[in-house]
Design an enzyme around this catalytic site. Structure first.
Site, short mmCIF file in Angstrom:
data_model
loop_
_atom_site.label_atom_id
_atom_site.label_comp_id
_atom_site.label_asym_id
_atom_site.label_seq_id
_atom_site.Cartn_x
_atom_site.Cartn_y
_atom_site.Cartn_z
N HIS A 1 -4.01 91.14 -1.25
CA HIS A 1 -3.97 90.45 -0.26
C HIS A 1 -3.12 89.00 -0.48
O HIS A 1 -3.39 88.29 -1.17
CB HIS A 1 -5.27 90.27 0.54
N GLU B 1 0.67 87.12 6.52
CA GLU B 1 -0.28 87.89 5.89
C GLU B 1 0.11 89.24 5.38
O GLU B 1 0.61 90.08 6.09
CB GLU B 1 -1.85 87.75 6.71
N GLY C 1 -10.05 86.41 10.53
CA GLY C 1 -11.37 86.15 9.50
C GLY C 1 -12.00 87.07 9.08
O GLY C 1 -12.98 87.03 8.50
N GLY C 2 -11.25 88.44 9.28
CA GLY C 2 -12.05 89.71 8.98
C GLY C 2 -13.14 90.07 9.93
O GLY C 2 -14.02 90.90 9.71
N GLU D 1 -5.29 100.67 11.99
CA GLU D 1 -4.38 100.30 11.08
C GLU D 1 -4.70 101.42 9.76
O GLU D 1 -5.71 101.56 9.62
CB GLU D 1 -4.51 98.97 10.65
N LYS D 2 -3.60 101.83 9.06
CA LYS D 2 -3.99 102.76 7.94
C LYS D 2 -4.75 101.85 6.96
O LYS D 2 -4.23 100.82 6.63
CB LYS D 2 -2.74 103.23 7.26
N ARG E 1 -1.32 78.54 12.08
CA ARG E 1 -2.15 77.31 12.14
C ARG E 1 -2.06 76.97 10.68
O ARG E 1 -1.51 77.65 9.57
CB ARG E 1 -3.17 77.73 12.58
N VAL F 1 -7.20 77.52 5.75
CA VAL F 1 -8.18 76.85 4.91
C VAL F 1 -7.94 76.93 3.52
O VAL F 1 -8.04 75.73 2.99
CB VAL F 1 -9.54 77.73 5.08
N ASN G 1 -0.69 84.17 11.08
CA ASN G 1 -1.61 82.96 11.55
C ASN G 1 -0.94 81.63 11.82
O ASN G 1 0.07 81.16 10.98
CB ASN G 1 -2.48 82.56 10.25
#
Length: 448
Positions: free
Chosen positions: A208, A275, A164-165, A200-201, A292, A295, A290
């Site tokens: 996205h 992702e 979720g960032g 991560e780079k 699951r 959203v 992910n």
């Protein structure tokens, strides 16, 4: 066949799952914290149980209480929704050990994919491209600096057990690195109970793109195309759409086929979303998996006509993929989702309060998912998501127009919302031309 499902979640996703269960003729068991005792979706459930005090740790994250309710209710399955315990392998294992079905991937896949560095290592071994990254970071400043130097600045600091960032921070040079690491560790520990980080780079202004996967327990998997989730604030998605604008269909579908084939090869099951980031050079880099329901799943439902929640339940119960999706899916039209948050539209801080007026849009090509009704209170205890507004139209320009109309028809009094921000994005020429990237939301917010 599943007879009764404990819905271990709240809000819009709980309402969505209960509706799907009713459609399938399966009894539902809803749960609520003390703060959520008047939520409207509880009346739609067949049984309702109280969890405990408002804080998530005392309610929706209370595994012991949820397992007690599982036993008391006689439910034979648990749907975790998204967030909370949806990607917790220990909880999934305890559900299975209690003799119930966990409506998600097998616990071993949640474990394998839930820790981001292990997931990246697994996918890399099977040929999935990804940007340079480190392993788990220790606490030694020199080794942290060496890891960042090996990747090359700028780098992105990411919680290994997060999502979720939350807790993600950039570091553009060695001077800012260690302070950002300390901040990210603190946030990660508080949010996920795990302070593991990796580097991560940092890809500047990427697209996205995520790919929806369904799989059965017999070694079959397929993709349901992609969603473009580039419009974000604080690394969190705000507007999602499908198909992704301006990217070649052939390349996107080839990537989707590759991911589905890889997951089929390793035996992944039920549901998942890969992702990825697409750089300005068009290169695709794997980020994470992910395990699951997402959203933004309704975007995929709109363009394919496939009910992802029903599909997830059937696959978890042991159905074969060919019986869940008998025909090859195809893209139909264009769909856009806006996440309606109770938050300041400029600073994006949560805005709790009572929904004195809460009128959501209706009409052809408009779908709304919410867990709230007028008169409910938005508390500070949980994510401030009020609703998801989804539109579907023949093409992208028509979908944008429909979403603008839908947001203008939305009335919310009592809390601030992000509607002004969403409208600025939708009306922005760069967005309308399809030149989206992860920095676009910030650019538009700064220009406001």
């Amino acid at each position: 066949m599943i007879q009764k499902v404990l819905v271990a979640n709240r809000g819009a996703v709980a309402a969505r799952i209960i509706r799907a269960l009713r459609q399938m003729g399966i009894r539902s068991v809803a749960v609520h914290s003390d703060a959520d005792s008047t939520m409207p979706y509880l009346a739609a459930a067949d049984e309702v149980y109280a969890l405990g005090p408002p804080p998530a740790t005392s309610s929706y994250l209370n595994q012991a209480r949820l397992l007690e309710i599982l036993k008391l209710s006689g439910a034979d399955a648990v749907h975790p929704g998204y967030g909370f315990l949806s990607e917790n392998p220990a909880f999934a294992t305890r559900v299975v050990e209690a003799g119930a079905i966990f409506i998600g991937p097998s616990p071993r896949w949640i474990e394998a994919m839930g820790h981001k560095t292990r997931a990246r290592e697994l996918m890399a071994r099977h040929g999935m491209p990804m940007s340079p990254s480190s392993g788990l970071l220790d606490d030694v400043p020199d080794t942290i600096r060496a890891a960042a130097s090996a990747i090359g600045y700028p780098v992105l600091i990411k919680p290994a057990a997060g999502g979720g960032g939350i807790g993600m921070l950039p570091a553009r040079d060695e001077v800012s690195l260690l302070a950002a690491i300390a901040q990210a560790r603190s946030v990660s520990q508080k949010s996920f109970g795990n302070a593991d980080l990796y580097l991560e780079k940092l890809i500047e202004r990427p697209r996205h793109i995520e790919f929806q996967i369904l799989a059965d327990k017999f070694g079959n998997a397929c993709h349901l195309f992609e969603r473009d989730c580039s419009v974000q604030r604080r690394h969190q998605k705000v507007i999602e759409e499908s198909p992704a604008p301006l990217l070649p269909r052939r390349d996107l579908e080839a990537t989707a086929e590759r991911i589905a084939g890889l997951l089929q090869h390793i035996g992944y099951d039920v549901i998942g979303t890969a992702e990825t980031l697409f750089g300005s050079d068009g290169a695709c880099n794997f980020l994470e998996m992910n395990t699951r329901l997402q959203v933004e799943h309704a975007v995929t439902e709109a363009i394919t006509g496939i009910d992802l929640v029903v599909s997830q339940i059937r696959l978890a119960a042991g159905a074969r993929l060919e019986s869940v999706i008998p025909d090859r899916p195809r893209v139909q039209g264009h769909a856009i989702e806006v996440r309606l948050y109770a938050e300041d539209p400029v600073r994006f801080f949560p805005s709790p309060g009572t929904l004195d007026v809460f009128r959501l849009p209706q009409g052809d090509g408009i779908r709304v998912e919410t867990g709230y009704a007028q008169g409910n209170t938005v508390t500070p205890y949980y994510d401030p998501l009020l609703a998801k507004i989804i539109v579907h139209a023949a093409d992208r320009p028509a979908a944008i127009r429909r979403m603008i109309e839908a947001l203008n028809a939305t009335e919310v009094v009592g809390v601030k919302t992000n509607i002004p921000f969403a409208l600025r994005v939708l009306e922005d020429e760069t967005f309308q031309l399809g030149h989206v990237h992860t920095g676009l939301g910030l650019d538009i917010a700064k220009a406001a």
